[in-house]
Motif scaffolding. Structure first.
Motif: not given
Length: 106
Positions: A14-28, A89-94, A100-106
């Protein structure tokens, strides 16, 4: 073999799988997401039965039914809280990524 070996193998998988998720990007590509998903799933399927057996063996014989209920309730509650936190966390990140240019939630 006992419960330790399958639990350790499951946690490491499971830890190896989670590390694989850490490498995921928007164009994966989706194909590259399948391997970490499978690893986390296999890791969980090895870990949870071992954890259940270990918990039942540790409980006194007269209260094993109550121990089983408490263990399963805690597992369900932990899963629900984990999904809720990850969704938040996923919703806040999305939402921050879409502004653009804003690091705060709407």
């Amino acid at each position: 073999m006992g419960t330790h070996v399958p639990a350790v193998v499951g946690l490491l998988t499971g830890a190896v799988g989670l590390l694989g998720w850490a490498a995921v990007g928007p164009h994966t590509s989706y194909v590259l997401l399948v391997v970490p998903l499978l690893l986390v799933g296999f890791g969980t399927s090895f870990t949870m039965p071992s954890a259940t057996i270990a918990a039942m063996e540790a409980a006194p014989y007269g209260v094993r039914g109550a121990a089983s209920g408490a263990f399963n309730a805690a597992r369900q509650l932990g899963s629900a809280i984990g999904v809720a936190l990850f969704g938040t966390l996923a919703a806040a990140s999305a939402s921050s990524a879409s502004t653009p240019g804003c690091g705060c939630p709407p």
